[in-house]
Design an enzyme around this catalytic site. Structure first.
Site, PDB file in Angstrom:
ATOM      1  CB  THR A  49       4.680 -93.767 -11.696  1.00  0.00           C
ATOM      2  OG1 THR A  49       3.456 -93.233 -11.176  1.00  0.00           O
ATOM      3  CG2 THR A  49       5.011 -93.055 -12.995  1.00  0.00           C
ATOM      4  CB  THR A 106      -6.722-107.279 -15.233  1.00  0.00           C
ATOM      5  OG1 THR A 106      -7.346-106.171 -14.585  1.00  0.00           O
ATOM      6  CG2 THR A 106      -7.374-107.495 -16.590  1.00  0.00           C
ATOM      7  CB  THR A 118      -2.511-102.348 -13.751  1.00  0.00           C
ATOM      8  OG1 THR A 118      -3.896-102.038 -13.896  1.00  0.00           O
ATOM      9  CG2 THR A 118      -2.142-103.501 -14.674  1.00  0.00           C
ATOM     10  CG  ASP A 119      -6.461-100.098 -10.540  1.00  0.00           C
ATOM     11  OD1 ASP A 119      -6.150 -99.743 -11.690  1.00  0.00           O
ATOM     12  OD2 ASP A 119      -7.638-100.369 -10.206  1.00  0.00           O
ATOM     13  CB  THR A 179       7.700 -82.657  -8.063  1.00  0.00           C
ATOM     14  OG1 THR A 179       6.992 -81.881  -9.024  1.00  0.00           O
ATOM     15  CG2 THR A 179       8.299 -83.871  -8.760  1.00  0.00           C
ATOM     16  CD  GLN A 180       0.535 -81.142  -6.970  1.00  0.00           C
ATOM     17  OE1 GLN A 180       0.004 -80.724  -7.996  1.00  0.00           O
ATOM     18  NE2 GLN A 180       0.178 -80.719  -5.769  1.00  0.00           N
ATOM     19  CB  CYS A 181       6.209 -82.335 -12.297  1.00  0.00           C
ATOM     20  SG  CYS A 181       5.855 -80.584 -12.048  1.00  0.00           S
ATOM     21  CG  ASP A 224      -9.481-104.737  -8.227  1.00  0.00           C
ATOM     22  OD1 ASP A 224      -8.708-103.807  -7.912  1.00  0.00           O
ATOM     23  OD2 ASP A 224     -10.213-104.708  -9.220  1.00  0.00           O
ATOM     24  CB  SER A 225      -3.982-104.240  -7.452  1.00  0.00           C
ATOM     25  OG  SER A 225      -4.300-103.180  -8.318  1.00  0.00           O
TER      26      SER A 225
END
Length: 339
Positions: free
Chosen positions: A161, A13, A90-91, A272-274, A58-59
């Site tokens: 992340t 971007t 950023t993606d 972990t998904q957390c 585009d990433s």
């Protein structure tokens, strides 16, 4: 003498141009915008060279091949510059920021990855501050790490992340403090920065192209779906499990699918998904069942870091057992092992 910074411009971007179809990357457009910025000509700013990639991406279109291309680019120019800035969409920025620390062995100069949520061409944008600060960090702060700078935070690359799709504070490091914060002053928390390690010469490994994947558990996941994901030629998998690494321990077919894959040599890493926290496969019976099936702990690694690390280790041609051992070691500050 002014410090020298090498800018790797991959797309994203930050350098896009507004068209009737929306924002699109345009060759030379970022450079034209930067020439109009008087801040970049200030004596406190470094001189810079921009290497624009062709095509600009585009990433969302980034692949491990681009990770290698960026690493080789830094390696080729390493001796001629004081620091490096990678401009990136950023993606998938957190994936590239996670991969580069494992690819740039022995890095002793700052490599700062940044981008923006709004292009530099717009009156109101976050691109200007991210770009200027990243250049200053790369030139003036001897941080021997790959970092991600965005929205006032300097993060360890392999701890980062993306946490917001539309906010300026788009990235975070949930399980590790920022390496620096930027407000009135640029404050680097040197006690958190890793010291330079290994060879004084930067080295990028030659990698094969391993087959790795990721699978997020959900209630009622089909064992057949798991088996399909695990089919050869898969070599490694990041399993995004519940809580502290738990999965369905009463589904025998599900556990058998994992056991069959690990018996074939597939390395399965439990994350972990957390957003925050660490995996402990021995806290609950549902986690112990995964461990008995041959799944290993990713501790508090992000899913992005686990995937990138798995790709690099398998790409080096290491045996599954060696990969398992290395995945559970802290190699680049990507994890915190329990005491």
């Amino acid at each position: 003498m002014r410090k020298r910074v090498y800018i790797v411009y991959t797309g994203g971007t930050i350098g896009m141009k507004h068209t009737r179809s929306g924002y699109v990357p345009a060759s030379g457009y970022l450079q034209a915008q930067m020439k109009e910025m008087p801040e970049l000509r200030h004596e406190s700013m470094p001189s810079y060279t921009i290497h624009e990639y062709d095509p600009l991406l585009d990433s969302s279109n980034m692949t491990p091949a681009e990770w290698m291309k960026i690493a080789r680019d830094v390696e080729s120019n390493y001796e001629r510059y004081d620091g490096f800035v990678v401009l990136h969409g950023t993606d998938t920025m957190a994936y590239t920021a996670s991969a580069l620390p494992f690819l740039l062995g022995g890095v002793r100069k700052p490599v700062i990855i940044t981008g923006s949520q709004i292009p530099l061409c717009e009156i109101r944008n976050d691109a200007r501050e991210n770009l200027i600060t990243s250049l200053m960090l790369a030139a003036n702060y001897a941080i021997p790490e790959v970092c991600l700078y965005f929205g006032g935070k300097l993060l360890r690359g392999c701890r980062s992340t993306k946490v917001s799709a539309d906010g300026f504070a788009a990235f975070d490091s949930p399980n590790f403090p920022p390496l620096g914060t930027v407000g009135i002053d640029i404050e680097v928390h040197w006690d958190l920065v890793r010291s330079a390690r290994g060879s004084k010469k930067l080295s990028v490994p030659d990698l094969k192209r391993p087959i790795v994947s990721a699978l997020r558990l959900f209630p009622g996941i089909s064992p057949e779906l798991v088996r399909n994901v695990m089919r050869p030629p898969l070599q490694g998998l990041v399993l995004e499990a519940y809580g502290v690494g738990n999965g369905p321990d009463q589904d025998r077919d599900f556990l058998d699918a994992l056991s069959e894959a690990t018996a074939r040599g597939v390395v399965i890493v439990d994350c972990t998904q957390c957003v925050e926290g660490s995996v402990n496969l021995h806290e609950y019976a549902s986690g112990s069942a995964l461990a008995r099936a041959g799944v290993i702990s990713g501790f508090d690694m992000t899913a992005e870091a686990a995937l990138a690390k798995l790709y690099v280790l398998l790409g080096r041609g290491l045996s599954p057992e060696r990969v398992k051992r290395e995945m559970q070691k802290d190699l680049r500050g990507e994890m915190t092992r329990p005491a």
